[in-house]
Design an enzyme around this catalytic site. Sequence first.
Site, short mmCIF file in Angstrom:
data_model
loop_
_atom_site.label_atom_id
_atom_site.label_comp_id
_atom_site.label_asym_id
_atom_site.label_seq_id
_atom_site.Cartn_x
_atom_site.Cartn_y
_atom_site.Cartn_z
N ARG A 92 -6.61 -14.57 -20.26
CA ARG A 92 -6.91 -13.14 -20.21
C ARG A 92 -6.73 -12.50 -21.57
O ARG A 92 -5.71 -12.70 -22.21
CB ARG A 92 -6.00 -12.43 -19.18
CG ARG A 92 -6.04 -13.05 -17.80
CD ARG A 92 -7.47 -13.28 -17.31
NE ARG A 92 -8.22 -12.05 -17.23
CZ ARG A 92 -8.25 -11.27 -16.17
NH1 ARG A 92 -7.61 -11.60 -15.10
NH2 ARG A 92 -8.95 -10.17 -16.20
N HIS A 138 5.15 8.29 12.07
CA HIS A 138 3.95 7.86 11.36
C HIS A 138 3.31 6.63 12.01
O HIS A 138 2.71 5.79 11.33
CB HIS A 138 4.29 7.59 9.89
CG HIS A 138 4.88 8.78 9.20
ND1 HIS A 138 4.15 9.92 8.96
CD2 HIS A 138 6.13 9.03 8.74
CE1 HIS A 138 4.94 10.81 8.35
NE2 HIS A 138 6.13 10.29 8.22
N ARG A 196 2.53 6.76 4.16
CA ARG A 196 1.60 7.20 3.12
C ARG A 196 0.18 6.68 3.29
O ARG A 196 -0.68 6.97 2.46
CB ARG A 196 2.14 6.77 1.75
CG ARG A 196 3.48 7.43 1.46
CD ARG A 196 3.96 7.15 0.07
NE ARG A 196 5.37 7.51 -0.03
CZ ARG A 196 6.11 7.35 -1.11
NH1 ARG A 196 5.59 6.81 -2.17
NH2 ARG A 196 7.36 7.70 -1.12
N PRO A 209 7.13 -2.59 0.22
CA PRO A 209 7.13 -4.02 0.52
C PRO A 209 6.50 -4.83 -0.60
O PRO A 209 5.34 -4.60 -0.97
CB PRO A 209 6.29 -4.13 1.80
CG PRO A 209 5.79 -2.76 2.10
CD PRO A 209 6.18 -1.84 1.01
N GLU A 210 7.26 -5.72 -1.17
CA GLU A 210 6.75 -6.67 -2.15
C GLU A 210 6.56 -8.00 -1.42
O GLU A 210 6.84 -8.12 -0.23
CB GLU A 210 7.76 -6.81 -3.30
CG GLU A 210 7.96 -5.54 -4.10
CD GLU A 210 6.88 -5.30 -5.14
OE1 GLU A 210 6.26 -6.28 -5.60
OE2 GLU A 210 6.65 -4.14 -5.51
#
Length: 288
Positions: free
Chosen positions: A161, A95, A115, A2-3
């Site tokens: 940055r 799961h 996961r 999922p983004e």
Amino acid sequence: MPELPEVEVVRRGLRDHVVGRHIAEVDVFHPRAIRRHVPGAVDFAARLVGHSFTEARRRGKYLWVDLSSGEAVLAHLGMSGQMLVQPVGAPDEKHLRVRVSFADDGPELRFVDQRTFGGLSVEGVTEVDGVSLPTPVAHIARDPMDPDFDPVAAVAALRRRRTEVKRALLDQTVVSGIGNIYADEALWLARLHWARPADGLSRAKAAELLTAATDVMDQALRAGGTSFDALYVNVNGQSGYFDRSLNAYGQEGEPCPRCGRPIRREPFMNRSSFSCPRCQPHPPGFQL
DNA sequence: CAACCGCCCTGGGTGC
DNA sequence: TGCACCCAGGGCGGTT
């Protein structure tokens, strides 16, 4: 996985299917799924039961549902997390990690995560710039789909940055919601190699890069967010958007859609970066 | 303080 | 066939 666009689709699903409902019972099946909730599973459940969900919100890939108690249930889907709305009595998923049952006996909310990189926790909220956020989200920058996203400030933060542009793009305190896939796609669109120094980009180029990231996410949201019936099938990341629309990510050896040169893969932060050798040439002095 | 690195975890895939 | 190994990923905590 999922983004941001998928997380937004999930948020809308939660808004439509669980907001306004009264929580009757919570079952935690795997402690790791609530590992960020330090007081543990019993406390986690106790902070939900008897309250109702009042609003579903999101920043970057963090997703949360406000509680009538004033706290919020914070979720991160990680790599494989899903929020499913299932009828009571539907067979448990392999799961299944957490089940939230409602007083109206309507469909349950299920957190399923193969996961277990994702997880849930109950958090207090902190006021930041007039917005109340779960405390762990307070330091995260606005994402490009936020109505109050400030592109000028984001460009300045990116160029401040002193590191590679892709590291800066993935830094959630600069801009949130951009993961490995969208970073590679945005860099391809802007014709920038990932190792270019962020502080060497012109304002215009940095703005182009952020616009590209926003455009890719907008397209993905339109592609994946159209059908709510399919929502709970789509949130596992198999929306089909990626199969058709990726120009660089995962395309090693495939022709660049712009120039035809084979897309290359290079190691980056213990994972991979995909780029076109012609459209995105190495910066001066670059070596693997 | 900013940058950076290793770790968390599972299962699908691959090579021997 | 079975086993060892690799890979995917975001965020966090510790270190430089």
